[in-house]
Design a protein around this motif. Structure first.
Motif, PDB file in Angstrom:
ATOM      1  N   THR A 872      98.605  66.592  19.005  1.00  0.00           N
ATOM      2  CA  THR A 872      99.475  66.667  17.840  1.00  0.00           C
ATOM      3  C   THR A 872     100.318  67.931  17.952  1.00  0.00           C
ATOM      4  O   THR A 872      99.788  69.012  18.238  1.00  0.00           O
ATOM      5  CB  THR A 872      98.665  66.724  16.529  1.00  0.00           C
ATOM      6  N   ILE A 873     101.622  67.793  17.742  1.00  0.00           N
ATOM      7  CA  ILE A 873     102.525  68.945  17.739  1.00  0.00           C
ATOM      8  C   ILE A 873     103.253  68.970  16.408  1.00  0.00           C
ATOM      9  O   ILE A 873     103.868  67.977  16.007  1.00  0.00           O
ATOM     10  CB  ILE A 873     103.533  68.872  18.900  1.00  0.00           C
ATOM     11  N   SER A 874     103.185  70.092  15.687  1.00  0.00           N
ATOM     12  CA  SER A 874     103.885  70.224  14.413  1.00  0.00           C
ATOM     13  C   SER A 874     104.282  71.672  14.210  1.00  0.00           C
ATOM     14  O   SER A 874     103.477  72.587  14.418  1.00  0.00           O
ATOM     15  CB  SER A 874     103.003  69.749  13.254  1.00  0.00           C
ATOM     16  N   SER A 875     105.532  71.857  13.836  1.00  0.00           N
ATOM     17  CA  SER A 875     106.151  73.169  13.585  1.00  0.00           C
ATOM     18  C   SER A 875     105.708  74.211  14.606  1.00  0.00           C
ATOM     19  O   SER A 875     106.189  74.236  15.719  1.00  0.00           O
ATOM     20  CB  SER A 875     105.908  73.614  12.145  1.00  0.00           C
ATOM     21  N   ASN A 876     104.726  75.047  14.273  1.00  0.00           N
ATOM     22  CA  ASN A 876     104.356  76.180  15.140  1.00  0.00           C
ATOM     23  C   ASN A 876     102.977  76.018  15.765  1.00  0.00           C
ATOM     24  O   ASN A 876     102.335  76.998  16.124  1.00  0.00           O
ATOM     25  CB  ASN A 876     104.384  77.483  14.325  1.00  0.00           C
ATOM     26  N   GLN A 877     102.493  74.791  15.908  1.00  0.00           N
ATOM     27  CA  GLN A 877     101.147  74.625  16.445  1.00  0.00           C
ATOM     28  C   GLN A 877     101.056  73.428  17.384  1.00  0.00           C
ATOM     29  O   GLN A 877     101.796  72.444  17.253  1.00  0.00           O
ATOM     30  CB  GLN A 877     100.128  74.476  15.311  1.00  0.00           C
ATOM     31  N   ILE A 878     100.156  73.543  18.341  1.00  0.00           N
ATOM     32  CA  ILE A 878      99.823  72.466  19.276  1.00  0.00           C
ATOM     33  C   ILE A 878      98.324  72.252  19.196  1.00  0.00           C
ATOM     34  O   ILE A 878      97.541  73.195  19.358  1.00  0.00           O
ATOM     35  CB  ILE A 878     100.219  72.822  20.719  1.00  0.00           C
ATOM     36  N   SER A 879      97.929  71.003  18.933  1.00  0.00           N
ATOM     37  CA  SER A 879      96.505  70.704  18.773  1.00  0.00           C
ATOM     38  C   SER A 879      96.098  69.591  19.721  1.00  0.00           C
ATOM     39  O   SER A 879      96.734  68.529  19.762  1.00  0.00           O
ATOM     40  CB  SER A 879      96.213  70.297  17.322  1.00  0.00           C
ATOM     41  N   ASP A 880      95.044  69.837  20.493  1.00  0.00           N
ATOM     42  CA  ASP A 880      94.434  68.830  21.364  1.00  0.00           C
ATOM     43  C   ASP A 880      93.038  68.525  20.843  1.00  0.00           C
ATOM     44  O   ASP A 880      92.264  69.441  20.548  1.00  0.00           O
ATOM     45  CB  ASP A 880      94.360  69.332  22.803  1.00  0.00           C
ATOM     46  N   THR A 881      92.726  67.214  20.756  1.00  0.00           N
ATOM     47  CA  THR A 881      91.456  66.806  20.156  1.00  0.00           C
ATOM     48  C   THR A 881      90.761  65.768  21.021  1.00  0.00           C
ATOM     49  O   THR A 881      91.385  64.805  21.482  1.00  0.00           O
ATOM     50  CB  THR A 881      91.675  66.228  18.744  1.00  0.00           C
ATOM     51  N   LYS A 882      89.461  65.956  21.228  1.00  0.00           N
ATOM     52  CA  LYS A 882      88.590  64.963  21.854  1.00  0.00           C
ATOM     53  C   LYS A 882      87.620  64.463  20.786  1.00  0.00           C
ATOM     54  O   LYS A 882      87.028  65.252  20.064  1.00  0.00           O
ATOM     55  CB  LYS A 882      87.821  65.563  23.024  1.00  0.00           C
TER      56      LYS A 882
END
Length: 910
Positions: A872-882
């Motif tokens: 997930t990419i939104s505004s000022n963050q990048i999130s990777d999830t398992k």
């Protein structure tokens, strides 16, 4: 009495070829011996003037020499002195001009022919008015195919693993069976349980939304499954059970009894495997959006790749009944009840990078949750003809649901120097109930003047929801002198909504081609949300917390009036119009006494153009404007600390959004050559978009509030189709999707513009013959995110997959099928560039004379590599999830299909 000649009508309609002649050939058999019959005279007589155009006579092998005829309509008579004549009514078209009379047997002279047999060959796909129709038997499906398997074979159709259906790039809003809802709003009960061979045709069309509720789409994309007449006589169904005799199981039953207009169906399912766990609607009902594929959040400007597979360990129980009947000549009733219980255990691990103007940090989160959701849905509809021109519809809908969720979450925050700064442990236990009811009254009045129509709608809506949340937050600090702390609270929330909707639509034709539509809509809405938070004193939750408590009212009146001018001829339909809307809104903070009044006026233009180029092709263009009201959660000014690291609060002064939306679509299908193409594009921009402003404090906590912004836009183009090669030896299926978005938000009071560019091509090769199907293909997805506040988020990433499947019928009633998919993820965070191969296989055999008893051994994820990986990419963050997902398991499955004829249910009858 005179003889009645049997009439065999072969009706061929197409647009593909420019041939100007008809070729007729065939062979004859003797009535008694079944041996070739010589000396049969074949005469082709022109229908309009009864002139003999050509003739042929069968030879000693019973075969006719082919004859060639000019393109026209003919009576083809087969005659022999010892037998009765046989007559065919032949209506060819320029696209299909070859006709073969194969193994024809003439009736004996002694037989008195007293009935007419009519057989019609239909196009694979064609338009009838504004409805696109697919002839189901024209598309091959594998043995034991369901309607969902059939839909995947239709040109321009896509069905994702959750059951969501898209046609030519547009999502289907409603699935009907013979024009009626089948088990309410869950389409998977019909698509995953009805046999493909019970369907005569599949119809796709747009219809006006019956609901008068503000914010609903003006039109719905509808898919109607028209059943065969013989499938609506007597009873039919299936019962199946599967287990590994240790942990996993699936059980399913569907029983149907149809007699004329009366239809009775009973349905039941129990499973704890991802295959049956959650349908397309369930994910949205219960917040399980991780079940879906790519998802896009307009507010945050984020794209999420969920890899199209369900996550967690599910358990589902569904059951219900469906009843439809016509009472007398004027009354039609339809009712259904569905019980749904979904349990889901989820475990996930995520890594999120936060980028600010002066620093950056990382959050690692480990979360587990257990949810239980139970619902009862009841729908009823009665349609009463008042007279030959008037019809009254009354349709109540009721739903009651209970929800429960328990979760544990651990967050650790790491500075850009790779030093752990703090840690939180969060425990939540939430229980709630939801009750919804609405009642739709529709009076439809036609007039003696063609196309003159008056429609009146009235729909009251009521809902009441309540929940109790107990939360415990434990805070640990490593890099400063803040003491360890513990917060224990209980939050109760009561939400009620009362709404009255009314509308009137009057259509007046000026000529056969021109008509106008006048409409007026009225909505009265009152919503209340009362949230009370109490802190734990050591003995009870008896310390009132005013900062986290609030009682809030929203009152809204909407008046909308408009007109639309429509020009329609055989191939064209053009409509232009506009609506004028006024919104009077009052937000009352009952806790503080603050009141905010708003009066908003909008002009909402619209236009559409539809050109039916031919029976197999269509072009359309649409422009519309829409507006979305802020919901109660976005407006209520009280903090939500369910996740203490991500706190949100509402903004009472939010304005409704205003969006401009445009789209174009083109589609064609050539039945003889089996070539189809669909393409389209849409673009939209939104004024007063409800976005977010987020402030990050010194501890890294995010405090978010919604606000209105301008500058948001989005655009998408798509192209897809298929064509055969090497004389139809195999088929190539291709697709291409591309999108761009621009979204505005604020981070630490600084404007941030997030842009996303996404490109997704795909290609597959398919081969299908009797008893054998094989396909091999691949998909690639490349995303380019860009943020103005931090270049660190501008990190392109990709996912590609290669997949194939094989299914075949073997000798001695054996069936084999296998499929595999390799997925590669790249440019992710360390530990999230995951590559895996999922291999499934099934081997089975059918039993009984009817072959309706089928035993199969099914293996899922045989290599034990299954995993859910999303970004997930939104505004000022990048999130990777398992996320935890079911891995390798095997099921032994027994399926029994039955019908009142006690015959084989030919799911592979092409």
């Amino acid at each position: 009495m005179g003889k009645k000649i049997p009439l065999l009508l072969f009706l061929v309609l197409s647009i593909l070829s420019e041939a100007q002649t008809v070729v007729v050939r065939g062979n004859m058999n003797d009535t008694s011996s079944k041996l070739p019959l010589p000396n049969v005279l074949l005469m082709a007589i022109r229908f309009n003037d009864s002139s003999l155009v050509n003739y042929s006579r069968s030879n000693a092998q019973g075969i006719f020499n082919p004859i060639t005829l000019p393109l026209d309509t003919y009576l083809v008579i087969l005659s022999h002195p010892k037998f009765n004549d046989k007559t065919y009514f032949l209506v060819p078209s320029p696209s299909d001009t070859a006709y073969n009379f194969k193994n024809v047997v003439l009736p004996p002279k002694s037989v008195l022919l007293n009935e007419i047999e009519i057989i019609a060959r239909r196009e694979k796909t064609y338009y009838k008015g504004d409805t696109l129709i697919f002839t189901a038997d024209s598309f091959k499906t594998r043995p034991n195919a369901t309607v969902e398997d059939l839909l995947k074979k239709l040109p321009g159709f896509k069905v994702d693993p959750s059951g969501k259906i898209t046609v030519q790039g547009k999502e289907v809003d409603q699935v009907l069976v013979d024009g009626d809802e089948f088990f309410g709003t869950d389409p998977t009960i019909a698509t995953r349980n009805l046999n493909a061979t019970s369907i005569a045709n599949v119809q796709v069309f747009d219809k006006k939304n019956e609901s008068s509720e503000e914010g609903k789409n003006e039109t719905l994309k509808v898919l109607n499954l028209q059943m065969k007449d013989d499938a609506k006589k007597g009873y039919f169904g299936k019962v199946s059970g599967a287990s590994d005799f240790q942990k996993y199981y699936e059980g399913e039953a569907l029983i149907n009894k149809f007699k004329g207009n009366r239809k009775i169906s009973l349905f039941g399912l129990v499973a704890n495997t991802p295959k049956q766990g959650f349908g397309g609607n369930d994910a949205y009902k219960y917040g399980l959006t991780g079940e879906q594929g790519w998802s896009y959040d307009e507010g945050s400007g984020s794209w999420t790749n969920n890899n199209n597979r369900g996550t967690g360990i599910p358990q589902a129980i569904k059951s219900g009944f469906y009843f439809n009947d016509k009472i007398g000549k004027k009354t039609k009733i339809n009712t259904d009840y569905t019980y749904n219980q979904n349990n889901l255990w989820q475990g996930s691990q995520s890594n999120t990078q936060y980028f600010l103007t002066d620093t950056s940090y990382t959050n690692t989160k480990i979360k587990s949750s257990n949810s239980r959701n139970e619902s009862h849905s009841f729908n009823f509809r009665v349609v009463q003809k008042l007279d030959s021109l008037s019809e009254l519809t009354v349709a109540p809908k009721l739903k009651y649901a209970t929800t429960g969720n328990t979760s544990e979450q651990t967050d650790e925050f790491i500075s850009q120097e790779n030093v752990s700064t703090r840690k939180t442990e969060v425990f939540n236990d939430n229980k709630g109930t939801n009750a919804d009811a609405n009642l739709l009254f529709t009076l439809n009045r036609n007039f003696k003047k063609k196309d003159r129509n008056l429609k009146l709608n009235y729909q009251p809506v009521f809902s009441a929801n309540s929940s109790t949340l107990q939360l415990k937050n434990h805070f640990l600090y490593f890099q400063n002198q803040l003491p360890e702390s513990l917060v224990v609270q209980q939050r109760t929330q009561e939400n009620t909504k009362s709404e009255q909707n009314a509308s009137v639509v009057y259509t007046e034709p000026f000529t056969k081609k021109f008509r106008t539509e006048l409409s007026y809509n009225y909505t009265w809405n009152k919503t209340n949300n009362n949230r009370t938070t109490n802190d734990y004193s050591g003995a009870a939750y008896d310390i009132y917390n005013p900062l986290l408590s609030n009682n809030f009212d929203n009152f809204r009146i909407i008046n909308r009036a408009g007109t639309k001018l429509i020009y329609e001829v055989k191939k064209y339909k053009i409509s232009v119009g506009t609506y004028v809307r006024n919104i009077q809104q009052e937000n009352l903070n009952l806790t503080s006494g603050n009141k905010l009044t708003q009066n908003i006026n909008n002009i909402l233009p619209l236009a559409s153009f539809n050109y039916k180029i031919s029976q197999g092709s269509n072009f359309s263009a649409d422009y519309s404007t829409s507006s979305q009201q802020p919901d109660m959660q976005q407006m209520q000014p009280v903090a939500d600390n369910t996740d203490p690291n991500r706190i949100s609060a509402g903004t009472p002064s939010l304005l409704p959004t205003f969006s401009n939306n445009g789209s174009i679509n083109y589609y064609f299908y050539k039945g003889i050559s089996d070539v189809h193409l669909y393409s389209g594009a849409n673009f939209g921009n939104t004024l007063h978009q409800i976005s977010f402003t987020t402030f990050y404090d010194s501890l890294g906590r995010a405090i978010t509030k919604p606000l209105n912004v301008d500058g948001n836009y989005r655009g998408n183009v798509w192209l897809g189709g298929a064509f055969p090669v090497f004389k139809k030896f195999f088929k190539i299926d291709y697709n291409l999707n591309a999108g761009v978005s621009n979204n505005v938000s604020y981070v630490n009071f600084q404007k941030n513009i997030t842009q996303n560019i996404n490109l997704s091509p795909g290609l597959s090769f398919e081969k299908s013959v009797e008893n054998f199907e094989v396909s091999l293909g691949g998909n690639y997805n490349y995303s380019i995110p860009k943020s103005s506040i931090s270049v660190q988020t501008n990190q392109p990433y990709y996912t590609y997959s290669l997949e194939g499947d094989i299914s075949m019928k073997l000798p001695h009633k054996f069936i084999l099928s296998t499929d595999g998919k390799y997925t590669n993820n790249g440019n992710r965070s360390p530990g999230y560039n995951i590559n895996y191969f999922i291999w499934n296989a099934s081997f089975g055999r059918s039993f009984l004379k009817t072959e309706n008893l089928i035993l199969t051994l099914n293996g899922y994820d045989i290599l034990n590599q299954n995993i859910s990986n999303q970004r997930t990419i939104s505004s000022n963050q990048i999130s990777d999830t398992k996320t935890q997902i079911i891995k390798r398991f095997f099921l032994l499955k027994l399926l029994y299909k039955f019908n009142n004829q006690k015959t084989k249910i030919e799911d592979d009858d092409y």
